[in-house]
Motif scaffolding. Structure first.
Motif, mmCIF file in Angstrom:
data_model
loop_
_atom_site.group_PDB
_atom_site.id
_atom_site.type_symbol
_atom_site.label_atom_id
_atom_site.label_comp_id
_atom_site.label_asym_id
_atom_site.label_seq_id
_atom_site.Cartn_x
_atom_site.Cartn_y
_atom_site.Cartn_z
ATOM 1 N N MET A 1 -7.058 10.519 6.258
ATOM 2 C CA MET A 1 -6.921 9.666 7.435
ATOM 3 C C MET A 1 -8.268 9.523 8.115
ATOM 4 S SD MET A 1 -4.303 10.156 10.583
ATOM 5 C CE MET A 1 -4.363 9.120 12.026
ATOM 6 N N SER A 2 -8.534 8.342 8.630
ATOM 7 C CA SER A 2 -9.786 8.100 9.323
ATOM 8 C C SER A 2 -9.791 8.814 10.674
ATOM 9 C CB SER A 2 -9.970 6.597 9.533
ATOM 10 O OG SER A 2 -8.906 6.095 10.329
ATOM 11 N N GLN A 3 -10.962 8.934 11.272
ATOM 12 C CA GLN A 3 -11.062 9.592 12.579
ATOM 13 C C GLN A 3 -10.797 8.572 13.681
ATOM 14 O OE1 GLN A 3 -14.584 11.947 13.091
ATOM 15 N NE2 GLN A 3 -14.086 12.528 15.176
ATOM 16 N N GLY A 4 -9.589 8.062 13.650
ATOM 17 C CA GLY A 4 -9.189 7.126 14.680
ATOM 18 C C GLY A 4 -9.611 5.699 14.379
ATOM 19 N N PHE A 5 -9.495 4.875 15.385
ATOM 20 C CA PHE A 5 -9.723 3.437 15.272
ATOM 21 C C PHE A 5 -11.205 3.133 15.449
ATOM 22 C CE2 PHE A 5 -8.755 -0.990 16.986
ATOM 23 C CZ PHE A 5 -8.423 -1.491 15.751
ATOM 24 N N GLN A 6 -12.000 3.515 14.458
ATOM 25 C CA GLN A 6 -13.430 3.306 14.522
ATOM 26 C C GLN A 6 -14.014 3.347 13.117
ATOM 27 O OE1 GLN A 6 -15.620 6.469 16.490
ATOM 28 N NE2 GLN A 6 -14.027 7.965 16.052
ATOM 29 N N HIS A 7 -15.285 2.944 13.008
ATOM 30 C CA HIS A 7 -15.959 2.887 11.717
ATOM 31 C C HIS A 7 -17.279 3.654 11.759
ATOM 32 C CE1 HIS A 7 -13.374 -0.020 9.740
ATOM 33 N NE2 HIS A 7 -13.443 -0.813 10.781
ATOM 34 N N PRO A 8 -17.641 4.347 10.689
ATOM 35 C CA PRO A 8 -18.953 5.004 10.637
ATOM 36 C C PRO A 8 -20.116 4.030 10.810
ATOM 37 C CG PRO A 8 -17.540 5.836 8.891
ATOM 38 C CD PRO A 8 -16.818 4.676 9.499
ATOM 39 N N LEU A 9 -19.885 2.742 10.530
ATOM 40 C CA LEU A 9 -20.960 1.760 10.678
ATOM 41 C C LEU A 9 -21.426 1.626 12.126
ATOM 42 C CD1 LEU A 9 -19.825 -1.246 11.897
ATOM 43 C CD2 LEU A 9 -18.583 -1.130 9.747
ATOM 44 N N PHE A 10 -20.689 2.215 13.069
ATOM 45 C CA PHE A 10 -21.123 2.176 14.467
ATOM 46 C C PHE A 10 -22.326 3.085 14.728
ATOM 47 C CE2 PHE A 10 -16.576 1.031 15.998
ATOM 48 C CZ PHE A 10 -16.777 -0.277 15.586
ATOM 49 N N GLY A 11 -22.675 3.915 13.758
ATOM 50 C CA GLY A 11 -23.865 4.754 13.893
ATOM 51 C C GLY A 11 -23.753 5.728 15.056
ATOM 52 N N ASP A 12 -24.729 5.695 15.969
ATOM 53 C CA ASP A 12 -24.751 6.648 17.085
ATOM 54 C C ASP A 12 -23.645 6.385 18.103
ATOM 55 O OD1 ASP A 12 -26.030 4.256 17.904
ATOM 56 O OD2 ASP A 12 -27.194 5.308 19.423
ATOM 57 N N LEU A 13 -22.922 5.279 17.974
ATOM 58 C CA LEU A 13 -21.808 4.985 18.874
ATOM 59 C C LEU A 13 -20.482 5.526 18.328
ATOM 60 C CD1 LEU A 13 -22.694 1.319 19.892
ATOM 61 C CD2 LEU A 13 -23.073 3.413 21.212
ATOM 62 N N PHE A 14 -20.480 6.073 17.116
ATOM 63 C CA PHE A 14 -19.266 6.658 16.547
ATOM 64 C C PHE A 14 -18.833 7.843 17.409
ATOM 65 C CE2 PHE A 14 -16.752 9.255 13.673
ATOM 66 C CZ PHE A 14 -16.004 8.310 12.974
ATOM 67 N N ALA A 15 -17.572 7.833 17.820
ATOM 68 C CA ALA A 15 -17.052 8.875 18.725
ATOM 69 C C ALA A 15 -16.719 10.123 17.916
ATOM 70 C CB ALA A 15 -15.836 8.357 19.470
ATOM 71 N N THR A 16 -17.727 10.956 17.695
ATOM 72 C CA THR A 16 -17.567 12.131 16.829
ATOM 73 C C THR A 16 -16.583 13.154 17.385
ATOM 74 O OG1 THR A 16 -19.538 13.061 17.873
ATOM 75 C CG2 THR A 16 -19.848 11.922 15.779
ATOM 76 N N ASP A 17 -16.387 13.190 18.697
ATOM 77 C CA ASP A 17 -15.479 14.169 19.307
ATOM 78 C C ASP A 17 -14.037 13.660 19.410
ATOM 79 O OD1 ASP A 17 -17.580 15.936 19.636
ATOM 80 O OD2 ASP A 17 -18.076 15.190 21.639
ATOM 81 N N HIS A 18 -13.805 12.417 19.010
ATOM 82 C CA HIS A 18 -12.464 11.840 19.155
ATOM 83 C C HIS A 18 -11.476 12.507 18.194
ATOM 84 C CE1 HIS A 18 -9.258 9.038 19.840
ATOM 85 N NE2 HIS A 18 -9.255 8.658 18.575
ATOM 86 N N GLN A 19 -10.335 12.903 18.720
ATOM 87 C CA GLN A 19 -9.289 13.533 17.919
ATOM 88 C C GLN A 19 -8.053 12.645 17.920
ATOM 89 O OE1 GLN A 19 -9.701 16.435 16.191
ATOM 90 N NE2 GLN A 19 -11.829 16.329 16.868
ATOM 91 N N THR A 20 -7.490 12.410 16.742
ATOM 92 C CA THR A 20 -6.264 11.636 16.645
ATOM 93 C C THR A 20 -5.057 12.569 16.692
ATOM 94 O OG1 THR A 20 -6.385 11.734 14.238
ATOM 95 C CG2 THR A 20 -7.361 9.816 15.301
ATOM 96 N N ALA A 21 -3.894 11.975 16.905
ATOM 97 C CA ALA A 21 -2.670 12.781 16.968
ATOM 98 C C ALA A 21 -2.401 13.452 15.629
ATOM 99 C CB ALA A 21 -1.490 11.887 17.353
ATOM 100 N N GLU A 22 -1.926 14.684 15.668
ATOM 101 C CA GLU A 22 -1.619 15.409 14.432
ATOM 102 C C GLU A 22 -0.273 14.971 13.871
ATOM 103 O OE1 GLU A 22 -0.476 19.548 14.747
ATOM 104 O OE2 GLU A 22 -0.197 19.332 16.909
#
Length: 201
Positions: A1-22
């Motif tokens: 599963m991806s880390q939420g509704f985002q893409h690695p292409l966002f670079g430094d704007l990627f929300a690395t601390d974002h947690q999705t529901a388990e």
């Protein structure tokens, strides 16, 4: 599963601390019991594989929801996204057309297709704080401010006031001859402009 509704292409704007529901069916059953839900029917319509494996995934989701205790009225129709009054759930896909969070969340922001406040005919969800964060994403040039707003917006739409559940990201596969010099981008665009495409002799 991806880390939420985002893409690695966002670079430094990627929300690395974002947690999705388990994935926790037992907790889901407990929360449903505490919610006061009385078994009212929930309408869920799907296409017959408009999206890759859509019907297979929809049927899997359907059985999971029923096992938790939801009463799902499921049907396969030609136009499940038709904004009829009884629409409650739908499958959808979304992408970022450029490498910035505003591109990904635009449909949920004010004046977007899914925002019920500004698009009451076909909207499905709306949250006032989220709408204010969209304003930051659309106008700010401060990357730290944008990342903070984006991280908070993701937490709202996926965890606090869920407007969606991200199930997966599709794989995009390409094939080319060995004498073609070209590399795909991280987005759906296939860039064949000068400097990005050449054929070796």
């Amino acid at each position: 599963m991806s880390q939420g509704f985002q893409h690695p292409l966002f670079g430094d704007l990627f929300a690395t601390d974002h947690q999705t529901a388990e994935y926790n069916p037992q907790l889901a059953k407990q929360l449903l019991a505490e919610s006061g839900y009385k078994g009212e029917p929930i309408t869920y319509r799907a296409h017959n594989n408009y999206y890759p494996n859509e019907l297979t995934i929809a049927q899997y989701n359907l059985e999971n929801l029923r096992a938790i205790g939801f009463n799902i009225n499921f049907s396969v129709v030609d136009n499940p996204n038709d904004p009829s009054p009884d629409r409650m759930m739908q499958d959808l896909s979304n992408t970022a057309y450029f490498a910035f969070p505003a591109a990904l969340l635009a449909n949920n922001c004010p004046n977007g297709t899914y925002n019920t406040k500004t698009n009451p005919k076909s909207g499905m969800w709306q949250n006032d704080e989220f709408d204010r964060l969209c304003d930051v994403l659309n106008k700010s040039t401060d990357r730290a401010e944008v990342k903070k707003a984006f991280t908070r917006a993701l937490d709202i739409i996926e965890n606090e006031d869920p407007g969606m559940i991200v199930l997966h990201q599709n794989a995009i596969l390409y094939g080319k001859r060995s004498n073609i010099e070209w590399a795909p981008s991280a987005m759906f665009a296939m860039d064949f402009t000068p400097g990005h495409f050449a054929i070796k002799n």
